[in-house]
Design a protein around this motif. Sequence first.
Motif, PDB file in Angstrom:
ATOM      1  N   LYS A 104       0.957  -1.153  -0.034  1.00 56.77           N
ATOM      2  CA  LYS A 104      -0.086   0.037   0.105  1.00 56.77           C
ATOM      3  C   LYS A 104       0.918   1.121   0.147  1.00 56.77           C
ATOM      4  O   LYS A 104       0.445   2.278  -0.754  1.00 56.77           O
ATOM      5  CB  LYS A 104      -0.943   0.056   1.099  1.00 56.77           C
ATOM      6  CG  LYS A 104      -1.887   1.036   1.182  1.00 56.77           C
ATOM      7  CD  LYS A 104      -2.606   1.230   2.372  1.00 56.77           C
ATOM      8  CE  LYS A 104      -3.882   2.407   2.635  1.00 56.77           C
ATOM      9  NZ  LYS A 104      -4.735   2.182   3.900  1.00 56.77           N
ATOM     10  N   VAL A 105       2.194   1.116   0.612  1.00 58.88           N
ATOM     11  CA  VAL A 105       2.851   2.423   0.744  1.00 58.88           C
ATOM     12  C   VAL A 105       3.413   2.791  -0.693  1.00 58.88           C
ATOM     13  O   VAL A 105       3.336   3.801  -1.121  1.00 58.88           O
ATOM     14  CB  VAL A 105       4.077   2.094   1.762  1.00 58.88           C
ATOM     15  CG1 VAL A 105       5.255   3.035   1.482  1.00 58.88           C
ATOM     16  CG2 VAL A 105       3.597   2.027   3.168  1.00 58.88           C
ATOM     17  N   LEU A 106       3.861   1.508  -1.540  1.00 60.24           N
ATOM     18  CA  LEU A 106       4.279   1.796  -2.694  1.00 60.24           C
ATOM     19  C   LEU A 106       3.214   2.291  -3.646  1.00 60.24           C
ATOM     20  O   LEU A 106       3.689   3.107  -4.418  1.00 60.24           O
ATOM     21  CB  LEU A 106       4.653   0.409  -3.118  1.00 60.24           C
ATOM     22  CG  LEU A 106       5.936  -0.179  -2.686  1.00 60.24           C
ATOM     23  CD1 LEU A 106       6.324  -1.557  -3.307  1.00 60.24           C
ATOM     24  CD2 LEU A 106       7.334   0.623  -3.186  1.00 60.24           C
ATOM     25  N   ASN A 107       2.060   1.852  -3.437  1.00 64.17           N
ATOM     26  CA  ASN A 107       0.998   2.678  -4.215  1.00 64.17           C
ATOM     27  C   ASN A 107       0.800   3.816  -4.018  1.00 64.17           C
ATOM     28  O   ASN A 107       0.788   4.834  -4.765  1.00 64.17           O
ATOM     29  CB  ASN A 107      -0.254   1.915  -3.806  1.00 64.17           C
ATOM     30  CG  ASN A 107      -1.456   2.244  -4.666  1.00 64.17           C
ATOM     31  OD1 ASN A 107      -1.365   2.549  -5.846  1.00 64.17           O
ATOM     32  ND2 ASN A 107      -2.671   2.399  -4.105  1.00 64.17           N
ATOM     33  N   LEU A 108       0.949   4.496  -2.795  1.00 59.79           N
ATOM     34  CA  LEU A 108       0.561   5.835  -2.404  1.00 59.79           C
ATOM     35  C   LEU A 108       1.904   6.549  -2.869  1.00 59.79           C
ATOM     36  O   LEU A 108       1.884   7.970  -2.749  1.00 59.79           O
ATOM     37  CB  LEU A 108       0.573   5.744  -0.823  1.00 59.79           C
ATOM     38  CG  LEU A 108      -0.889   5.310  -0.372  1.00 59.79           C
ATOM     39  CD1 LEU A 108      -0.848   5.371   1.238  1.00 59.79           C
ATOM     40  CD2 LEU A 108      -2.124   6.207  -0.962  1.00 59.79           C
ATOM     41  N   THR A 109       2.994   5.995  -3.110  1.00 55.87           N
ATOM     42  CA  THR A 109       4.048   6.762  -3.452  1.00 55.87           C
ATOM     43  C   THR A 109       4.288   6.713  -5.000  1.00 55.87           C
ATOM     44  O   THR A 109       5.152   7.077  -5.547  1.00 55.87           O
ATOM     45  CB  THR A 109       5.583   6.302  -2.782  1.00 55.87           C
ATOM     46  OG1 THR A 109       5.653   4.809  -3.196  1.00 55.87           O
ATOM     47  CG2 THR A 109       5.624   6.418  -1.384  1.00 55.87           C
ATOM     48  N   GLU A 243       5.586 -14.497   7.480  1.00 55.28           N
ATOM     49  CA  GLU A 243       4.842 -15.412   6.838  1.00 55.28           C
ATOM     50  C   GLU A 243       3.287 -15.488   7.339  1.00 55.28           C
ATOM     51  O   GLU A 243       2.449 -15.555   6.495  1.00 55.28           O
ATOM     52  CB  GLU A 243       5.412 -16.922   6.662  1.00 55.28           C
ATOM     53  CG  GLU A 243       6.974 -16.777   5.969  1.00 55.28           C
ATOM     54  CD  GLU A 243       7.480 -18.189   5.964  1.00 55.28           C
ATOM     55  OE1 GLU A 243       7.061 -19.049   6.620  1.00 55.28           O
ATOM     56  OE2 GLU A 243       8.493 -18.184   5.119  1.00 55.28           O
ATOM     57  N   ALA A 244       3.178 -15.399   8.532  1.00 52.10           N
ATOM     58  CA  ALA A 244       1.947 -15.333   9.143  1.00 52.10           C
ATOM     59  C   ALA A 244       0.983 -14.282   8.554  1.00 52.10           C
ATOM     60  O   ALA A 244      -0.193 -14.166   8.768  1.00 52.10           O
ATOM     61  CB  ALA A 244       1.933 -15.560  10.392  1.00 52.10           C
ATOM     62  N   ALA A 245       1.804 -13.045   8.224  1.00 52.05           N
ATOM     63  CA  ALA A 245       1.116 -11.976   7.940  1.00 52.05           C
ATOM     64  C   ALA A 245       0.619 -11.985   6.541  1.00 52.05           C
ATOM     65  O   ALA A 245       0.189 -10.979   5.948  1.00 52.05           O
ATOM     66  CB  ALA A 245       1.791 -10.680   8.413  1.00 52.05           C
ATOM     67  N   TYR A 246       1.359 -12.856   5.488  1.00 52.06           N
ATOM     68  CA  TYR A 246       0.895 -12.847   4.319  1.00 52.06           C
ATOM     69  C   TYR A 246      -0.504 -12.759   3.982  1.00 52.06           C
ATOM     70  O   TYR A 246      -1.195 -13.406   4.393  1.00 52.06           O
ATOM     71  CB  TYR A 246       1.674 -14.024   3.586  1.00 52.06           C
ATOM     72  CG  TYR A 246       3.284 -13.803   3.296  1.00 52.06           C
ATOM     73  CD1 TYR A 246       3.875 -12.576   3.507  1.00 52.06           C
ATOM     74  CD2 TYR A 246       3.915 -15.070   3.174  1.00 52.06           C
ATOM     75  CE1 TYR A 246       5.175 -12.595   3.300  1.00 52.06           C
ATOM     76  CE2 TYR A 246       5.289 -15.084   2.732  1.00 52.06           C
ATOM     77  CZ  TYR A 246       6.054 -13.601   3.027  1.00 52.06           C
ATOM     78  OH  TYR A 246       7.255 -13.573   2.843  1.00 52.06           O
ATOM     79  N   ALA A 247      -0.929 -11.882   2.837  1.00 49.43           N
ATOM     80  CA  ALA A 247      -2.300 -11.684   2.574  1.00 49.43           C
ATOM     81  C   ALA A 247      -2.419 -11.171   1.236  1.00 49.43           C
ATOM     82  O   ALA A 247      -1.356 -10.323   0.810  1.00 49.43           O
ATOM     83  CB  ALA A 247      -3.010 -10.954   3.684  1.00 49.43           C
ATOM     84  N   PRO A 248      -3.210 -11.486   0.458  1.00 53.31           N
ATOM     85  CA  PRO A 248      -3.358 -10.890  -0.932  1.00 53.31           C
ATOM     86  C   PRO A 248      -4.086  -9.579  -0.863  1.00 53.31           C
ATOM     87  O   PRO A 248      -4.607  -9.094   0.170  1.00 53.31           O
ATOM     88  CB  PRO A 248      -4.700 -11.793  -1.599  1.00 53.31           C
ATOM     89  CG  PRO A 248      -5.256 -12.260  -0.477  1.00 53.31           C
ATOM     90  CD  PRO A 248      -4.371 -12.460   0.778  1.00 53.31           C
ATOM     91  N   SER A 249      -3.546  -8.702  -1.687  1.00 54.18           N
ATOM     92  CA  SER A 249      -4.034  -7.262  -1.762  1.00 54.18           C
ATOM     93  C   SER A 249      -4.161  -6.790  -3.062  1.00 54.18           C
ATOM     94  O   SER A 249      -3.304  -7.245  -4.115  1.00 54.18           O
ATOM     95  CB  SER A 249      -3.153  -6.302  -0.993  1.00 54.18           C
ATOM     96  OG  SER A 249      -1.806  -6.210  -1.528  1.00 54.18           O
ATOM     97  N   GLU A 250      -4.796  -5.917  -3.541  1.00 47.55           N
ATOM     98  CA  GLU A 250      -5.022  -5.182  -4.917  1.00 47.55           C
ATOM     99  C   GLU A 250      -3.334  -4.913  -5.293  1.00 47.55           C
ATOM    100  O   GLU A 250      -2.867  -5.109  -6.519  1.00 47.55           O
ATOM    101  CB  GLU A 250      -5.947  -4.310  -5.040  1.00 47.55           C
ATOM    102  CG  GLU A 250      -7.435  -4.786  -5.221  1.00 47.55           C
ATOM    103  CD  GLU A 250      -8.519  -3.457  -5.360  1.00 47.55           C
ATOM    104  OE1 GLU A 250      -8.133  -2.621  -5.573  1.00 47.55           O
ATOM    105  OE2 GLU A 250      -9.467  -4.006  -5.087  1.00 47.55           O
ATOM    106  N   GLU A 251      -2.961  -3.942  -4.271  1.00 48.36           N
ATOM    107  CA  GLU A 251      -1.467  -3.331  -4.766  1.00 48.36           C
ATOM    108  C   GLU A 251      -0.388  -4.691  -4.888  1.00 48.36           C
ATOM    109  O   GLU A 251       0.284  -4.555  -5.602  1.00 48.36           O
ATOM    110  CB  GLU A 251      -1.195  -2.652  -3.565  1.00 48.36           C
ATOM    111  CG  GLU A 251      -1.803  -1.303  -3.618  1.00 48.36           C
ATOM    112  CD  GLU A 251      -3.142  -1.513  -2.499  1.00 48.36           C
ATOM    113  OE1 GLU A 251      -3.921  -0.479  -2.278  1.00 48.36           O
ATOM    114  OE2 GLU A 251      -3.462  -2.792  -2.180  1.00 48.36           O
TER     115      GLU A 251
END
Length: 374
Positions: A104-109, A243-251
């Motif tokens: 999400k940070v990469l998207n906002l930048t 690894e436990a925090a991996y999740a899909p996202s549009e970004e």
Amino acid sequence: MQNDLLHQGDPLADAVIADLVATGRTSAVNAVLAEFRSNDQPIPDSLPPSVRDYLIATDTPPAWMDADRVARAYDFFVDDGVHVASILSFGAMVNCYAQPRPSKVLNLTHRLNQPHRRLSETSQFVLDLMAPQPFTNGGSFVPTIQKTRLIHAAVRHFVAQSPDWDVETDGVPVCQLDLLGALLIFSVQVIDGMRRIGVTVTDVEAEDYYYVWRVAGSILGIRDDVMPETLAEATRLNAELVEAAYAPSEEGIALTRGLLELYKKFIPGKAFDGVVPAMVRQVVNPEVADMLQVPRSRGWSRFVTSSARIMRFFERKEDTNRVARKVLDKAGALLLTASTRTLTSGESTTLAIPDGLRQSWSAAGVCPVAVDGK
């Protein structure tokens, strides 16, 4: 601990960016730092006091650094650095995109459409780390880290002001948790990825490789008390924290798609399009590949898996078989060359290979000269 790390940035670098923004000197400092490239280069006199003080304060490696262990890691880079760079390109970057917050940070930048730039920056960071004495005089790694810390601080400053980012809910952009996660991906997961493609990494080599990253993490501003001291501890934390925090996202899906498209441009003709996602699927967990929608290709997956078995065979023979060594090194060099080329114009990036590695890799006939155009 996670909540604490989620809301903590890098106070030392953050204070510098706050000062530069408040005094309107950001552009002028950028121009000066662009020419600040080596560990033993004098700090430019034209820099503001806040920047000079920061560069002095961050110039020294941690007191606990063992120079002998760092030297052993360099020997590992000489032998297998091309494979390290390959796994970073095919696996580590994709694993980074499996983290929704950094994506999400990469998207906002506005960097979703710049995979070649991210790849170039990451590759140069790792190549500087592979220098003979990366944390002392003669190399380029310390200035690279110092500038990276300021970039992270700038991202924290400006993204935190975006209406699309809620600090209370999302935490601090590029927080301590993000930095620690990236460290584990670039260390623990790279070792795992190398072994997945059939490259033998001894326990001592793996420990030394992680150790160098831990030193780098300390200079990068990660709290010493949250970085595991051993590879075994780091492996457990990687499973629990990353690894436990991996999740899909549009970004994350968009970032992965852009990276795959970048690599596909290296492969002539449509018939070989499936080899890139097959390579990614070989070095990352299947769940990560699925959540980021990495395409499947049964034929190429079988080919890549078979190639990994062949690599393992050659690795067992490499000490006594020169042909085997050449096959392994050439394969790694080809992957490194491909993974660090900017394809938008068909020209190479301006990556610089440390002299020690250049000489060793050139002597072995595996130096990817196309990386810096020489």
